[in-house]
Design a protein around this motif. Sequence first.
Motif, PDB file in Angstrom:
ATOM      1  N   ASP A 134       2.998  12.236  13.487  1.00 51.14           N
ATOM      2  CA  ASP A 134       2.417  10.837  13.758  1.00 51.14           C
ATOM      3  C   ASP A 134       3.574   9.797  13.833  1.00 51.14           C
ATOM      4  OD1 ASP A 134       0.034  12.129  14.141  1.00 51.14           O
ATOM      5  OD2 ASP A 134      -0.980  11.031  12.266  1.00 51.14           O
ATOM      6  N   THR A 135       3.315   8.907  14.789  1.00 52.63           N
ATOM      7  CA  THR A 135       4.168   7.715  15.049  1.00 52.63           C
ATOM      8  C   THR A 135       3.371   6.876  14.114  1.00 52.63           C
ATOM      9  OG1 THR A 135       5.131   8.160  17.064  1.00 52.63           O
ATOM     10  CG2 THR A 135       5.193   5.914  16.392  1.00 52.63           C
ATOM     11  N   ILE A 136       3.924   6.158  13.329  1.00 58.43           N
ATOM     12  CA  ILE A 136       3.123   5.296  12.218  1.00 58.43           C
ATOM     13  C   ILE A 136       3.649   3.993  12.510  1.00 58.43           C
ATOM     14  CG2 ILE A 136       2.055   4.969   9.905  1.00 58.43           C
ATOM     15  CD1 ILE A 136       2.932   8.091   9.219  1.00 58.43           C
ATOM     16  N   SER A 137       2.974   3.079  12.837  1.00 56.48           N
ATOM     17  CA  SER A 137       3.627   1.805  12.760  1.00 56.48           C
ATOM     18  C   SER A 137       2.815   0.715  11.549  1.00 56.48           C
ATOM     19  CB  SER A 137       3.072   0.891  14.174  1.00 56.48           C
ATOM     20  OG  SER A 137       1.530   0.863  14.291  1.00 56.48           O
ATOM     21  N   VAL A 159       7.678   5.651   7.740  1.00 52.32           N
ATOM     22  CA  VAL A 159       7.960   6.918   7.346  1.00 52.32           C
ATOM     23  C   VAL A 159       6.586   7.672   7.012  1.00 52.32           C
ATOM     24  CG1 VAL A 159       9.098   8.568   5.536  1.00 52.32           C
ATOM     25  CG2 VAL A 159      10.147   6.486   6.560  1.00 52.32           C
ATOM     26  N   PHE A 160       6.545   8.778   7.228  1.00 50.79           N
ATOM     27  CA  PHE A 160       5.205   9.784   6.865  1.00 50.79           C
ATOM     28  C   PHE A 160       5.563   9.967   5.335  1.00 50.79           C
ATOM     29  CE2 PHE A 160       3.528  13.996   6.285  1.00 50.79           C
ATOM     30  CZ  PHE A 160       1.882  13.271   6.422  1.00 50.79           C
ATOM     31  N   ALA A 218       0.772  -1.204  -0.200  1.00 50.09           N
ATOM     32  CA  ALA A 218      -0.055   0.008   0.058  1.00 50.09           C
ATOM     33  C   ALA A 218       0.896   1.299   0.097  1.00 50.09           C
ATOM     34  CB  ALA A 218      -1.031   0.108   1.262  1.00 50.09           C
ATOM     35  N   GLY A 219       2.097   1.097  -0.211  1.00 49.07           N
ATOM     36  CA  GLY A 219       3.088   2.329  -0.163  1.00 49.07           C
ATOM     37  C   GLY A 219       3.850   2.720   1.060  1.00 49.07           C
ATOM     38  N   ALA A 220       3.519   1.973   1.980  1.00 48.05           N
ATOM     39  CA  ALA A 220       4.392   2.346   3.451  1.00 48.05           C
ATOM     40  C   ALA A 220       5.930   2.171   2.848  1.00 48.05           C
ATOM     41  CB  ALA A 220       3.989   1.184   4.399  1.00 48.05           C
ATOM     42  N   GLN A 221       6.874   3.029   3.720  1.00 52.74           N
ATOM     43  CA  GLN A 221       8.230   2.884   3.665  1.00 52.74           C
ATOM     44  C   GLN A 221       8.695   2.752   5.261  1.00 52.74           C
ATOM     45  OE1 GLN A 221       8.439   6.806   1.539  1.00 52.74           O
ATOM     46  NE2 GLN A 221      10.145   6.096   0.613  1.00 52.74           N
ATOM     47  N   LEU A 222       9.450   1.676   5.303  1.00 57.62           N
ATOM     48  CA  LEU A 222      10.218   1.451   6.579  1.00 57.62           C
ATOM     49  C   LEU A 222      10.852   2.640   7.106  1.00 57.62           C
ATOM     50  CD1 LEU A 222      11.112  -2.336   5.917  1.00 57.62           C
ATOM     51  CD2 LEU A 222       9.307  -1.412   7.142  1.00 57.62           C
TER      52      LEU A 222
END
Length: 130
Positions: free
Chosen positions: A84-87, A70-71, A42-46
């Motif tokens: 935001d902290t994104i997990s 990463v935002f 879905a496009g998340a980046q670590l």
Amino acid sequence: MANAHLLHATLRRIQVCPERWNQMTYRRRDQGCFAYHAALLAGAQLARPNPVIAGTDGSVIGSNHSTELVFNEAARALGFAEGDTISIPAFARKALRLRVQEAAELFDALNTLADLERFVRRYARTDECA
């Protein structure tokens, strides 16, 4: 309604590359559970993409288990804000459009591949009366 396309794409990714699937952890090196694979698709980046944690001398200290993301534009599109902290699990739940209980069931560490297939079938159903 759940994101049927992403549910099926994630399941296919796990079936095609089972060596990268580890349901017991959100992330370990370059392996991870259903949530990990869904988030990446879905496009998340670590935030810490290196698969291992290195010491100051270059030695390997251990496996990278960081679930921080990463935002980026994909996170923004899901409603996250800068700062935001994104997990991995939070990002995946939003991208899959699952309720909290559905995500808990799907991301459970004890799920087998057969369990994942069953949950994907259940959550990807469309409302036939719509």
